[in-house]
Design a protein around this motif. Structure first.
Motif, PDB file in Angstrom:
ATOM      1  N   PRO B  86       0.458  -1.216  -0.145  1.00 49.23           N
ATOM      2  CA  PRO B  86      -0.324   0.410   0.579  1.00 49.23           C
ATOM      3  C   PRO B  86       0.739   1.501  -0.210  1.00 49.23           C
ATOM      4  CG  PRO B  86      -0.132  -1.270   2.167  1.00 49.23           C
ATOM      5  CD  PRO B  86       0.625  -1.628   2.033  1.00 49.23           C
ATOM      6  N   LEU B  87       2.337   1.148   0.481  1.00 54.15           N
ATOM      7  CA  LEU B  87       2.622   2.505   0.594  1.00 54.15           C
ATOM      8  C   LEU B  87       3.270   3.364  -0.912  1.00 54.15           C
ATOM      9  CD1 LEU B  87       5.265   1.747   3.827  1.00 54.15           C
ATOM     10  CD2 LEU B  87       3.060   2.914   3.333  1.00 54.15           C
ATOM     11  N   THR B  88       3.383   2.262  -1.366  1.00 57.69           N
ATOM     12  CA  THR B  88       3.699   2.438  -2.850  1.00 57.69           C
ATOM     13  C   THR B  88       2.494   2.212  -3.557  1.00 57.69           C
ATOM     14  OG1 THR B  88       3.672  -0.135  -3.549  1.00 57.69           O
ATOM     15  CG2 THR B  88       6.234   0.747  -2.962  1.00 57.69           C
ATOM     16  N   PHE B  89       1.819   2.570  -3.381  1.00 58.19           N
ATOM     17  CA  PHE B  89       0.770   2.073  -3.853  1.00 58.19           C
ATOM     18  C   PHE B  89       0.252   3.277  -5.087  1.00 58.19           C
ATOM     19  CE2 PHE B  89      -3.978   2.848  -3.481  1.00 58.19           C
ATOM     20  CZ  PHE B  89      -4.140   1.597  -4.424  1.00 58.19           C
ATOM     21  N   TYR B 157      -4.555  16.640  12.880  1.00 54.89           N
ATOM     22  CA  TYR B 157      -3.563  17.974  13.616  1.00 54.89           C
ATOM     23  C   TYR B 157      -2.786  18.350  13.679  1.00 54.89           C
ATOM     24  CZ  TYR B 157      -3.034  21.197  17.865  1.00 54.89           C
ATOM     25  OH  TYR B 157      -2.825  21.708  17.353  1.00 54.89           O
ATOM     26  N   GLN B 158      -1.801  17.229  13.643  1.00 55.95           N
ATOM     27  CA  GLN B 158      -0.139  17.123  13.401  1.00 55.95           C
ATOM     28  C   GLN B 158       0.252  17.220  12.344  1.00 55.95           C
ATOM     29  OE1 GLN B 158       1.618  13.216  14.894  1.00 55.95           O
ATOM     30  NE2 GLN B 158       3.587  13.906  14.361  1.00 55.95           N
ATOM     31  N   LEU B 159      -0.729  16.236  11.643  1.00 59.99           N
ATOM     32  CA  LEU B 159       0.471  16.612   9.991  1.00 59.99           C
ATOM     33  C   LEU B 159      -0.599  16.958   8.853  1.00 59.99           C
ATOM     34  CD1 LEU B 159       1.220  12.687   9.355  1.00 59.99           C
ATOM     35  CD2 LEU B 159       2.359  14.517  10.916  1.00 59.99           C
ATOM     36  N   GLU B 160      -1.635  18.330   9.342  1.00 57.74           N
ATOM     37  CA  GLU B 160      -2.606  18.846   8.268  1.00 57.74           C
ATOM     38  C   GLU B 160      -1.767  19.391   7.190  1.00 57.74           C
ATOM     39  OE1 GLU B 160      -5.264  21.384   9.470  1.00 57.74           O
ATOM     40  OE2 GLU B 160      -5.751  22.364   8.313  1.00 57.74           O
ATOM     41  N   SER B 161      -0.834  20.419   7.389  1.00 60.39           N
ATOM     42  CA  SER B 161      -0.220  20.448   6.436  1.00 60.39           C
ATOM     43  C   SER B 161       0.596  20.004   5.445  1.00 60.39           C
ATOM     44  CB  SER B 161       0.513  21.580   7.010  1.00 60.39           C
ATOM     45  OG  SER B 161       1.192  20.888   7.284  1.00 60.39           O
ATOM     46  N   GLU B 162       1.044  19.128   6.281  1.00 58.40           N
ATOM     47  CA  GLU B 162       1.615  17.904   4.811  1.00 58.40           C
ATOM     48  C   GLU B 162       0.045  17.367   4.554  1.00 58.40           C
ATOM     49  OE1 GLU B 162       5.251  15.775   6.295  1.00 58.40           O
ATOM     50  OE2 GLU B 162       5.160  16.472   8.344  1.00 58.40           O
ATOM     51  N   LEU B 163      -0.604  16.507   4.982  1.00 62.82           N
ATOM     52  CA  LEU B 163      -1.019  15.583   4.585  1.00 62.82           C
ATOM     53  C   LEU B 163      -1.680  16.429   3.896  1.00 62.82           C
ATOM     54  CD1 LEU B 163      -3.026  13.827   7.687  1.00 62.82           C
ATOM     55  CD2 LEU B 163      -1.734  12.186   5.900  1.00 62.82           C
ATOM     56  N   LYS B 164      -2.706  18.124   3.280  1.00 64.45           N
ATOM     57  CA  LYS B 164      -3.166  18.730   2.531  1.00 64.45           C
ATOM     58  C   LYS B 164      -2.184  18.972   0.993  1.00 64.45           C
ATOM     59  CE  LYS B 164      -5.349  21.961   5.356  1.00 64.45           C
ATOM     60  NZ  LYS B 164      -5.949  23.626   5.557  1.00 64.45           N
ATOM     61  N   GLN B 165      -1.156  17.998   1.105  1.00 63.70           N
ATOM     62  CA  GLN B 165      -0.138  17.942  -0.020  1.00 63.70           C
ATOM     63  C   GLN B 165       0.305  17.135  -0.542  1.00 63.70           C
ATOM     64  OE1 GLN B 165       2.566  21.614  -0.148  1.00 63.70           O
ATOM     65  NE2 GLN B 165       1.531  22.221   2.493  1.00 63.70           N
ATOM     66  N   ASN B 166       0.296  16.445   0.003  1.00 63.34           N
ATOM     67  CA  ASN B 166       0.693  14.404  -0.232  1.00 63.34           C
ATOM     68  C   ASN B 166      -0.011  14.003  -0.374  1.00 63.34           C
ATOM     69  OD1 ASN B 166       2.858  16.540   1.542  1.00 63.34           O
ATOM     70  ND2 ASN B 166       3.925  15.865  -0.932  1.00 63.34           N
ATOM     71  N   MET B 167       0.284  12.430  -0.835  1.00 61.23           N
ATOM     72  CA  MET B 167      -0.353  11.346  -0.473  1.00 61.23           C
ATOM     73  C   MET B 167      -0.596  11.125   1.007  1.00 61.23           C
ATOM     74  SD  MET B 167      -1.629  10.806  -3.083  1.00 61.23           S
ATOM     75  CE  MET B 167      -2.171   9.237  -3.324  1.00 61.23           C
ATOM     76  N   GLU B 173       3.628   6.750   6.596  1.00 56.72           N
ATOM     77  CA  GLU B 173       5.238   5.966   7.014  1.00 56.72           C
ATOM     78  C   GLU B 173       6.227   6.793   7.677  1.00 56.72           C
ATOM     79  OE1 GLU B 173       7.371   2.512   5.825  1.00 56.72           O
ATOM     80  OE2 GLU B 173       5.030   2.956   7.005  1.00 56.72           O
ATOM     81  N   LEU B 174       6.179   8.363   7.157  1.00 53.18           N
ATOM     82  CA  LEU B 174       7.238   9.046   7.177  1.00 53.18           C
ATOM     83  C   LEU B 174       7.189   9.982   9.083  1.00 53.18           C
ATOM     84  CD1 LEU B 174       7.637  12.026   4.514  1.00 53.18           C
ATOM     85  CD2 LEU B 174       9.298  10.189   5.886  1.00 53.18           C
ATOM     86  N   HIS B 175       6.623   9.919   9.521  1.00 50.53           N
ATOM     87  CA  HIS B 175       5.579  10.397  11.025  1.00 50.53           C
ATOM     88  C   HIS B 175       5.339   9.257  12.265  1.00 50.53           C
ATOM     89  CE1 HIS B 175       5.492  14.190   8.535  1.00 50.53           C
ATOM     90  NE2 HIS B 175       6.389  14.222   9.603  1.00 50.53           N
ATOM     91  N   ASN B 176       6.945   8.018  12.114  1.00 49.80           N
ATOM     92  CA  ASN B 176       6.154   6.344  12.743  1.00 49.80           C
ATOM     93  C   ASN B 176       4.536   6.145  12.953  1.00 49.80           C
ATOM     94  OD1 ASN B 176       8.528   6.724  13.206  1.00 49.80           O
ATOM     95  ND2 ASN B 176       8.483   7.727  15.651  1.00 49.80           N
ATOM     96  N   TRP B 177       4.176   6.444  12.175  1.00 51.82           N
ATOM     97  CA  TRP B 177       2.848   6.005  11.682  1.00 51.82           C
ATOM     98  C   TRP B 177       2.820   4.064  10.790  1.00 51.82           C
ATOM     99  CZ3 TRP B 177      -0.704   6.193  15.270  1.00 51.82           C
ATOM    100  CH2 TRP B 177      -0.452   7.736  15.767  1.00 51.82           C
ATOM    101  N   LYS B 178       3.543   3.407  11.077  1.00 53.52           N
ATOM    102  CA  LYS B 178       3.925   2.154  10.155  1.00 53.52           C
ATOM    103  C   LYS B 178       2.344   1.405   9.528  1.00 53.52           C
ATOM    104  CE  LYS B 178       7.377  -0.935   9.352  1.00 53.52           C
ATOM    105  NZ  LYS B 178       7.533  -0.541   7.809  1.00 53.52           N
TER     106      LYS B 178
END
Lengths: 249, 249
Positions: B86-89, B157-167, B173-178
């Motif tokens: 799923p990560l390389t999805f 809440y923690q990753l809002e800005s990044e989630l808005k711009q990326n998959m 995965e990058l932030h320890n939610w494997k």
DNA sequence: ATTTAAAACTTGTTATAACAAGTGAAGTCA
DNA sequence: TGACTTCACTTGTTATAACAAGTTTTAAAT
């Protein structure tokens, strides 16, 4: 006289409102919508507009019409295909869900397949023959899936009678054609004339397509597609992290 | 006067014949069909019948119409999603196919999700809040997929800005939610009004739906669905015999 | 020559009308 | 009672007509 229209067409407006009524439970699954004449009365529009609105709902799979009877809200309980081991692909799966499976053979004959299929099955150039089988899968007596498969000639010749009455993969397995790998593509289309007749759905009905090639000892043995009613079927996948390292090639 | 009709309606007859012409190469992908007036001339039928015939072809995904321009044969080159890790999805997948991927955020806000979603994400009963994100994936600048996802509040809440711009998955995965496991259902539907606007397709257009729940340490972290244009996307699966013994649970 | 406006295309929406054909209930005949 | 016919109701098909609204070409004006 023809009235003017702005951004949103009337038929869309009407179908969206009926859509909301269905969602909110005004019309329960299986319920009959008011007849065209009543809707014409209700909305004060022409029949062509009402028919277009209902056509929208049919296209979205929310409603099914029957000539002489009326328009009915569809009730969807989907059958789940599990994409794990191809051998248990259907029979066990459906049995677990309490669904009765039967099979109707439509075609079984040797043909010269199209070029792409010849290449995939690695048929000899001087005699590119394979068996073409078309069969319909009925779930609880209703047609749910059409299977169109090309089979290697030696297998088709040998197992004709069994293949006509059973699912393909289990029969191959029983006769020393162990399926080791299946490459598949899942896509969707809308029903054309042939499929709409086989599956008893209106033209344009959404359909799920499972295009597959099965291999035994790295040799392709069957290639075909299973086309299921999109309103009645879905595929289930379990993606596990560990699968990544193991199935690399 | 209205003429009589037998088994096969005129509009179906006409659309099937045009269908054959398209298949046989009389009209190549991208080519423009004759205008309605010319087809009326050609077939000696009324406009409503010609329009119905063309509507059939549109519904089957063979033709797309543009007001003021005409009706054109669609050219389909499908984007392939590989159902493995799923990560390389998506990102790697599409890059391999030479497809440019961009992303447009539509919605990102805390909401109270519907009951089913609350249960799936195991949200606390006293404060069942999650982030709802809607984003559109554009392949080669064109909208191809709508992603509607519910995200655990602490992650959103923690990753809002990044989630808005990326998959989603790579960011987690990058932030320890494997992501260790993804349960998914693949199904198909037809476009409703909202989706037809997001994806720039006509109402009723066939769509592929990928409904998924992702788990970290056996805890659900995101749940949602990706809805892709059925004419432009498909899923690829490799079913290997050995996978059967290994992923038993 | 460039910009603007008009005209001539195109498909999209809606109205009215008539007949075809499937369904089911009421009525008729044996 | 039972089989058949008829009729009323349903959706399906097709024709004619008019106007709405994008798109492209043409002509006019600057």
């Amino acid at each position: 006289m023809a009235k003017s229209y702005k951004q949103i067409p009337l038929h869309l407006n009407i179908s969206e409102q009926i859509h909301q009524q269905i969602i909110s439970g005004d019309y329960l699954p299986g319920a009959k919508l008011p007849s065209e004449s009543k809707l014409i009365e209700q909305w004060q529009v022409s029949r062509i507009t009402i028919r277009r609105a209902i056509a929208n709902l049919v296209q979205q799979g929310l409603v099914a019409t029957h000539q002489g009877k009326g328009a009915f809200v569809t009730q969807k309980r989907k059958v789940i295909y599990t994409l794990s081991n191809p051998l248990t692909f259907l029979e066990d799966d459906l049995a677990n869900q309490g669904i009765e499976l039967s099979l109707k053979n439509i075609t079984f004959e040797p043909v010269t397949p199209p070029k792409e299929v010849q290449a995939i099955l690695q048929l000899p150039l001087d005699n590119p023959t394979a068996y073409l089988q078309k069969k319909i899968l009925l779930t609880d007596q209703e047609p749910g899936c059409v299977d169109i498969t090309y089979i290697l000639p030696e297998i088709g010749y040998q197992l004709e009678s069994e293949l006509k009455q059973n699912m393909t993969f289990p029969i191959l397995e029983l006769h020393n054609w162990k399926i080791e790998r299946v490459k598949a593509i899942i896509e969707c289309t809308n029903a054309n004339l042939e499929l709409s007749e086989y599956l008893d759905v209106p033209l344009g009905h959404p359909l799920l397509v499972y295009r597959h090639t099965a291999y035994t000892h790295n040799r392709p043995v069957v290639h075909g597609k299973s086309i299921s009613r999109g309103d009645r079927f879905c595929y289930s996948v379990n993606q596990v992290e560990t699968a990544f390292q193991q199935n690399q090639d």
